[in-house]
Scaffold this motif. Structure first.
Motif, PDB file in Angstrom:
ATOM      1  N   ARG A  18       0.841  -1.206   0.000  1.00  0.00           N
ATOM      2  CA  ARG A  18       0.000   0.000   0.000  1.00  0.00           C
ATOM      3  C   ARG A  18       0.870   1.247   0.000  1.00  0.00           C
ATOM      4  O   ARG A  18       0.615   2.194  -0.735  1.00  0.00           O
ATOM      5  CB  ARG A  18      -0.915   0.009   1.222  1.00  0.00           C
ATOM      6  N   ASP A  73      -3.997   7.473   4.438  1.00  0.00           N
ATOM      7  CA  ASP A  73      -4.531   6.236   3.897  1.00  0.00           C
ATOM      8  C   ASP A  73      -4.876   5.263   5.015  1.00  0.00           C
ATOM      9  O   ASP A  73      -5.930   4.627   4.997  1.00  0.00           O
ATOM     10  CB  ASP A  73      -3.524   5.608   2.929  1.00  0.00           C
ATOM     11  N   ASP A 121      -8.567   3.825   6.106  1.00  0.00           N
ATOM     12  CA  ASP A 121      -8.764   2.391   5.970  1.00  0.00           C
ATOM     13  C   ASP A 121      -9.916   1.967   6.875  1.00  0.00           C
ATOM     14  O   ASP A 121     -10.037   2.404   8.003  1.00  0.00           O
ATOM     15  CB  ASP A 121      -7.476   1.646   6.352  1.00  0.00           C
ATOM     16  N   LYS A 171     -14.576   6.838   1.355  1.00  0.00           N
ATOM     17  CA  LYS A 171     -13.173   7.204   1.141  1.00  0.00           C
ATOM     18  C   LYS A 171     -13.025   8.003  -0.151  1.00  0.00           C
ATOM     19  O   LYS A 171     -12.352   9.039  -0.178  1.00  0.00           O
ATOM     20  CB  LYS A 171     -12.326   5.930   1.091  1.00  0.00           C
TER      21      LYS A 171
END
Length: 168
Positions: free
Chosen positions: A77, A114, A118, A125
């Protein structure tokens, strides 16, 4: 493998000696380089030792693999975020490209954001990112996501509240 007693004073050393090479080899199949595998292996052992596992580990490799899988997902990620940021930087005129120090800080902040986002739904988002990073107005976001403007307002408010809770 034998059961490891996490209450033993040398638990960390025994765990490391018995399983480090295996973990590093296992990680090498999931990461782009041996250096990345070594870093994630190190982080895995740090996490396991900080967790202070109370029960005896019947399957230490399974436990290490579970922790390592999460770290590998985080690694990928973060890499994706860094690559997206570098693409944006490449599109800027040279005089607007921030210093390497600012770039490093921005990558870190984007990774933190991020992580905070999550767990939110995909549309929540997306609405937040479109509003705050792409600068789109709520009607534009509503059209893009196929929802009402009121839903966009709720999504953005949910994301902001979620981030505020995590920051406290």
């Amino acid at each position: 493998m034998s059961r490891l007693d996490s209450s033993a004073p040398d638990f960390g050393a025994v765990l490391y000696v018995q399983h480090h090479d295996w973990l590093r080899t296992w990680l090498r199949r999931n990461l782009p380089s041996s250096h990345d595998a070594e870093d994630v292996a190190h982080d895995t052992f740090v996490r396991v030792l900080r967790a202070r596992v109370d029960a005896q580990l019947r399957e230490p490799r399974a436990y290490l693999a579970t922790v390592a899988r999460r770290l590998v997902a985080n690694f990928h990620r973060r890499r994706a975020i860094e690559l997206a940021y570098l693409e944006v930087l490449a599109s800027l005129p040279e005089e607007r490209v921030p210093s390497a120090e600012v770039q490093a800080v921005m990558c870190e902040r984007l990774t933190e954001l991020d992580a905070m986002l999550d767990g939110l739904g995909r549309k929540v988002k997306q609405a937040f990112l479109l509003a705050h990073f792409d600068g789109l107005a709520y009607p534009q976001i509503a059209e893009r996501l196929g929802v009402s403007v009121r839903t966009v307002q709720n999504h953005v408010a949910t994301a902001v509240a979620h981030c505020c809770l995590l920051m406290d």
